[in-house]
Motif scaffolding. Structure first.
Motif, mmCIF file in Angstrom:
data_model
loop_
_atom_site.group_PDB
_atom_site.id
_atom_site.type_symbol
_atom_site.label_atom_id
_atom_site.label_comp_id
_atom_site.label_asym_id
_atom_site.label_seq_id
_atom_site.Cartn_x
_atom_site.Cartn_y
_atom_site.Cartn_z
ATOM 1 N N PHE A 135 49.270 40.778 18.861
ATOM 2 C CA PHE A 135 48.989 41.021 19.412
ATOM 3 C C PHE A 135 47.600 41.492 19.577
ATOM 4 N N THR A 136 46.098 41.805 20.061
ATOM 5 C CA THR A 136 45.265 42.500 20.721
ATOM 6 C C THR A 136 44.767 42.320 22.242
ATOM 7 N N ILE A 137 45.304 43.296 23.415
ATOM 8 C CA ILE A 137 44.538 43.474 24.441
ATOM 9 C C ILE A 137 43.065 43.436 24.159
ATOM 10 N N SER A 138 42.040 43.516 25.125
ATOM 11 C CA SER A 138 41.122 43.675 25.140
ATOM 12 C C SER A 138 40.231 43.778 26.642
ATOM 13 N N SER A 139 39.222 43.885 27.335
ATOM 14 C CA SER A 139 38.519 43.944 28.024
ATOM 15 C C SER A 139 37.311 43.215 28.742
ATOM 16 N N ASP A 140 36.881 42.495 28.909
ATOM 17 C CA ASP A 140 35.237 42.385 29.639
ATOM 18 C C ASP A 140 35.103 43.246 30.822
ATOM 19 N N ASN A 141 34.732 44.120 30.672
ATOM 20 C CA ASN A 141 34.479 44.896 32.586
ATOM 21 C C ASN A 141 33.474 44.357 32.496
#
Length: 120
Positions: free
Chosen positions: A67-73
């Motif tokens: 799993f990989t968590i990421s964000s898009d501000n």
């Protein structure tokens, strides 16, 4: 903050899904965003989290490397890319936003959840 998850569904073992957590009402800059899951008959458990401002991430041992968590501000959205899914990943996945002071949670918000089902 209002959180809405999407992207859940039914997938075969070994497949992939990408969950999204879209936030409204407040920028996520000052929050720690986490993904939790709850399988039938089990307690809710933390899967992954990201410190939105810094991009620092943490993972449960059971999902590390998959799993990989990421964000898009710009979109005020957090994602959870889930690869090589296993039947034991089947659960309702919840997005959580915590305002913390050090290790103490001051307040938090939850999304309604999205179902992920992995068939053998």
């Amino acid at each position: 903050v209002q959180l809405v998850e999407s992207g859940g569904g039914l997938v075969q073992a070994g497949g992939s899904l990408r969950l999204s957590c879209a936030a409204s009402g407040d920028p996520l800059n000052n929050y720690v965003i986490g993904w939790f899951r709850q399988a039938p008959g089990k307690e809710r458990e933390g899967v992954s989290e990201i410190v939105f401002d810094y991009g620092t991430t943490h993972y449960a041992d059971s999902v590390k490397g998959r799993f990989t968590i990421s964000s898009d501000n710009a979109k005020n959205t957090v994602y959870l890319q889930m690869n090589n899914l296993k039947p034991e990943d089947t659960a309702v996945y919840y997005c959580n936003a915590q305002s913390r002071a050090g290790a103490m949670v001051i307040y938090e918000f939850w999304g309604p959840g999205t179902q992920v089902t992995v068939s053998a």
